[in-house]
Design a protein around this motif. Structure first.
Motif, PDB file in Angstrom:
ATOM      1  N   ALA A  39       0.831  -1.209   0.000  1.00 19.72           N
ATOM      2  CA  ALA A  39       0.000   0.000   0.000  1.00 19.72           C
ATOM      3  C   ALA A  39       0.863   1.256   0.000  1.00 19.72           C
ATOM      4  N   ARG A  40       1.962   1.235   0.761  1.00 24.57           N
ATOM      5  CA  ARG A  40       2.848   2.396   0.829  1.00 24.57           C
ATOM      6  C   ARG A  40       3.584   2.599  -0.498  1.00 24.57           C
ATOM      7  N   LEU A  41       3.976   1.505  -1.133  1.00 21.65           N
ATOM      8  CA  LEU A  41       4.657   1.616  -2.424  1.00 21.65           C
ATOM      9  C   LEU A  41       3.761   2.268  -3.472  1.00 21.65           C
ATOM     10  N   ARG A  42       2.448   2.038  -3.354  1.00 22.41           N
ATOM     11  CA  ARG A  42       1.498   2.570  -4.337  1.00 22.41           C
ATOM     12  C   ARG A  42       0.888   3.898  -3.909  1.00 22.41           C
ATOM     13  N   ASP A  43       1.297   4.420  -2.775  1.00 24.98           N
ATOM     14  CA  ASP A  43       0.751   5.699  -2.310  1.00 24.98           C
ATOM     15  C   ASP A  43       1.067   6.773  -3.348  1.00 24.98           C
ATOM     16  N   PRO A  44       0.041   7.462  -3.874  1.00 27.04           N
ATOM     17  CA  PRO A  44       0.270   8.418  -4.965  1.00 27.04           C
ATOM     18  C   PRO A  44       1.149   9.607  -4.593  1.00 27.04           C
ATOM     19  N   GLU A  45       1.288   9.890  -3.303  1.00 26.57           N
ATOM     20  CA  GLU A  45       2.086  11.042  -2.887  1.00 26.57           C
ATOM     21  C   GLU A  45       3.467  10.661  -2.367  1.00 26.57           C
ATOM     22  N   THR A  46       3.568   9.551  -1.648  1.00 23.97           N
ATOM     23  CA  THR A  46       4.837   9.201  -1.001  1.00 23.97           C
ATOM     24  C   THR A  46       5.402   7.861  -1.476  1.00 23.97           C
ATOM     25  N   GLY A  47       4.729   7.226  -2.419  1.00 24.69           N
ATOM     26  CA  GLY A  47       5.162   5.904  -2.860  1.00 24.69           C
ATOM     27  C   GLY A  47       6.281   5.938  -3.880  1.00 24.69           C
ATOM     28  N   CYS A  48       6.588   4.758  -4.414  1.00 25.29           N
ATOM     29  CA  CYS A  48       7.645   4.616  -5.417  1.00 25.29           C
ATOM     30  C   CYS A  48       7.093   4.958  -6.800  1.00 25.29           C
ATOM     31  N   PRO A  49       7.714   5.873  -7.540  1.00 26.12           N
ATOM     32  CA  PRO A  49       7.192   6.257  -8.857  1.00 26.12           C
ATOM     33  C   PRO A  49       6.979   5.067  -9.799  1.00 26.12           C
ATOM     34  N   TRP A  50       7.914   4.118  -9.773  1.00 25.17           N
ATOM     35  CA  TRP A  50       7.772   2.962 -10.675  1.00 25.17           C
ATOM     36  C   TRP A  50       6.539   2.140 -10.307  1.00 25.17           C
ATOM     37  N   ASP A  51       6.377   1.839  -9.023  1.00 29.42           N
ATOM     38  CA  ASP A  51       5.235   1.038  -8.586  1.00 29.42           C
ATOM     39  C   ASP A  51       3.916   1.753  -8.876  1.00 29.42           C
ATOM     40  N   ILE A  52       3.904   3.061  -8.698  1.00 32.95           N
ATOM     41  CA  ILE A  52       2.681   3.839  -8.921  1.00 32.95           C
ATOM     42  C   ILE A  52       2.263   3.790 -10.388  1.00 32.95           C
ATOM     43  N   GLU A  53       3.227   3.748 -11.293  1.00 33.77           N
ATOM     44  CA  GLU A  53       2.926   3.779 -12.722  1.00 33.77           C
ATOM     45  C   GLU A  53       2.378   2.449 -13.258  1.00 33.77           C
ATOM     46  N   GLN A  54       2.540   1.373 -12.509  1.00 28.88           N
ATOM     47  CA  GLN A  54       2.178   0.058 -13.039  1.00 28.88           C
ATOM     48  C   GLN A  54       0.667  -0.158 -13.062  1.00 28.88           C
ATOM     49  N   ASP A  55       0.249  -1.063 -13.950  1.00 29.59           N
ATOM     50  CA  ASP A  55      -1.143  -1.495 -13.998  1.00 29.59           C
ATOM     51  C   ASP A  55      -1.159  -3.008 -14.172  1.00 29.59           C
ATOM     52  N   PHE A  56      -2.358  -3.595 -14.287  1.00 31.39           N
ATOM     53  CA  PHE A  56      -2.468  -5.050 -14.375  1.00 31.39           C
ATOM     54  C   PHE A  56      -1.661  -5.603 -15.554  1.00 31.39           C
ATOM     55  N   ALA A  57      -1.781  -4.955 -16.696  1.00 34.66           N
ATOM     56  CA  ALA A  57      -1.119  -5.466 -17.901  1.00 34.66           C
ATOM     57  C   ALA A  57       0.395  -5.394 -17.788  1.00 34.66           C
ATOM     58  N   SER A  58       0.910  -4.318 -17.190  1.00 36.01           N
ATOM     59  CA  SER A  58       2.363  -4.177 -17.109  1.00 36.01           C
ATOM     60  C   SER A  58       2.977  -5.131 -16.091  1.00 36.01           C
ATOM     61  N   ILE A  59       2.208  -5.509 -15.079  1.00 33.33           N
ATOM     62  CA  ILE A  59       2.711  -6.404 -14.038  1.00 33.33           C
ATOM     63  C   ILE A  59       2.566  -7.873 -14.433  1.00 33.33           C
ATOM     64  N   ALA A  60       1.605  -8.190 -15.295  1.00 31.44           N
ATOM     65  CA  ALA A  60       1.333  -9.587 -15.650  1.00 31.44           C
ATOM     66  C   ALA A  60       2.580 -10.350 -16.102  1.00 31.44           C
ATOM     67  N   PRO A  61       3.443  -9.782 -16.964  1.00 37.70           N
ATOM     68  CA  PRO A  61       4.639 -10.548 -17.367  1.00 37.70           C
ATOM     69  C   PRO A  61       5.543 -10.909 -16.192  1.00 37.70           C
ATOM     70  N   TYR A  62       5.625 -10.018 -15.194  1.00 31.38           N
ATOM     71  CA  TYR A  62       6.443 -10.312 -14.019  1.00 31.38           C
ATOM     72  C   TYR A  62       5.824 -11.464 -13.222  1.00 31.38           C
ATOM     73  N   THR A  63       4.496 -11.498 -13.174  1.00 27.42           N
ATOM     74  CA  THR A  63       3.802 -12.571 -12.462  1.00 27.42           C
ATOM     75  C   THR A  63       4.134 -13.919 -13.083  1.00 27.42           C
ATOM     76  N   ILE A  64       4.087 -13.974 -14.413  1.00 29.69           N
ATOM     77  CA  ILE A  64       4.417 -15.212 -15.122  1.00 29.69           C
ATOM     78  C   ILE A  64       5.869 -15.585 -14.877  1.00 29.69           C
ATOM     79  N   GLU A  65       6.750 -14.612 -14.948  1.00 27.84           N
ATOM     80  CA  GLU A  65       8.180 -14.868 -14.752  1.00 27.84           C
ATOM     81  C   GLU A  65       8.449 -15.426 -13.360  1.00 27.84           C
ATOM     82  N   GLU A  66       7.785 -14.860 -12.343  1.00 27.40           N
ATOM     83  CA  GLU A  66       8.016 -15.333 -10.973  1.00 27.40           C
ATOM     84  C   GLU A  66       7.521 -16.765 -10.800  1.00 27.40           C
ATOM     85  N   ALA A  67       6.406 -17.112 -11.458  1.00 20.39           N
ATOM     86  CA  ALA A  67       5.912 -18.490 -11.375  1.00 20.39           C
ATOM     87  C   ALA A  67       6.939 -19.456 -11.957  1.00 20.39           C
ATOM     88  N   TYR A  68       7.563 -19.068 -13.055  1.00 21.12           N
ATOM     89  CA  TYR A  68       8.587 -19.922 -13.661  1.00 21.12           C
ATOM     90  C   TYR A  68       9.820 -20.036 -12.762  1.00 21.12           C
TER      91      TYR A  68
END
Length: 272
Positions: A21-50
């Motif tokens: 929740a803190r990483l995604r905080d629009p004011e104090t979070g991490c810029p990279w984490d804030i910019e992500q959406d479901f589609a951009s994170i999906a490849p990482y999800t697949i990679e971690e499963a592998y």
């Protein structure tokens, strides 16, 4: 409480949820984490499963805890984004999974007898999943086979679905006949047609190979991973042999490397 929980080494899942929740905080979070959406994170999800699968394959038990944590973090990430959009949160994800497991195991959590074989349980599991698909208005036999699966894995799942309603070859012999037919069509495409037709015929051949794996009760993904590992191991041995000769692969030729390959192959087959 947020900061104390974040720095609590025994904070467990609540700590991880708070960190996300803190990483995604629009004011104090991490810029990279804030910019992500479901589609951009999906490849990482697949990679971690592998990477989880890879650690298990290598029996790297010391790494497995971390890889499972990376995969869990992907679930937490998706759940946080869903929560921000008012769709659901992590607790909803856990509740849905719990409900599904209870419903799919009436022999454990309900009144059904546990006195059944693993094969019968598999049939019952598929029946329950079919009922779930029907409740989701998935009417077609092939509905619900995820598009994002690796192509070889998806081929097997599609074939298994079709086989349940009788659309399948009787045995491996008929599949081998089809492989010969598809191989001839691929050769014809190579000799007479263009790249699009070659790609199509190559895909047909791979699809039938996946079907052969089903009939031989072979996991094609596992078989190909094994072949990849064997190739890597033997090629590494070629490099070692060339290095002992003060040579690099690019300074060798196919005939020499093929001879060294055969040596590596013979070494592997020697009794321990």
């Amino acid at each position: 409480m947020g900061d104390s929980l974040i720095h609590d080494p025994d904070g467990g899942l609540p700590r991880l949820l708070e960190i996300m929740a803190r990483l995604r905080d629009p004011e104090t979070g991490c810029p990279w984490d804030i910019e992500q959406d479901f589609a951009s994170i999906a490849p990482y999800t697949i990679e971690e499963a592998y990477e989880v699968s890879d650690a298990i394959e290598r029996e790297a038990w010391g790494e497995l805890k971390g890889e499972l944590g990376d995969l869990l973090f992907q679930t937490v990430f998706h759940a946080q984004m869903a929560s921000e959009r008012g769709l659901f949160d992590f607790h909803d994800v856990a509740d849905v999974m719990s409900d599904k497991m209870v419903a799919r195991h009436p022999h454990v959590f309900g009144d059904e007898s546990r006195d059944k074989s693993a094969a019968q349980q598999t049939l019952d599991w598929e029946k329950i999943k079919a009922e779930e698909r029907a409740a989701k208005a998935q009417k077609g036999v092939l509905d619900g086979v995820a598009l994002g699966l690796p192509a070889l894995m998806r081929a097997v799942k599609l074939q298994n679905r079709a086989a349940r309603v009788g659309f399948d070859w009787p045995g491996a012999g008929e599949v081998l006949d089809k492989i010969r037919e598809e191989t001839e069509e691929l050769v014809e495409a190579r000799d007479r047609l263009g790249p699009d037709e070659i790609e199509e015929e190559f895909g047909d051949l791979l699809f039938v190979m996946a079907n052969l794996a089903r009939h031989l009760k072979v996991d094609p993904e596992k078989a190909l991973r094994g072949a990849n590992a064997k190739f890597t191991r033997r090629f590494n041995r070629i490099e070692e042999k060339l290095k002992a000769m003060d040579k690099r692969p690019e300074e060798s030729d196919l005939a020499e490397m093929d001879r060294l390959w055969d040596e590596a192959k013979a070494e592997e087959r020697k009794p321990a």
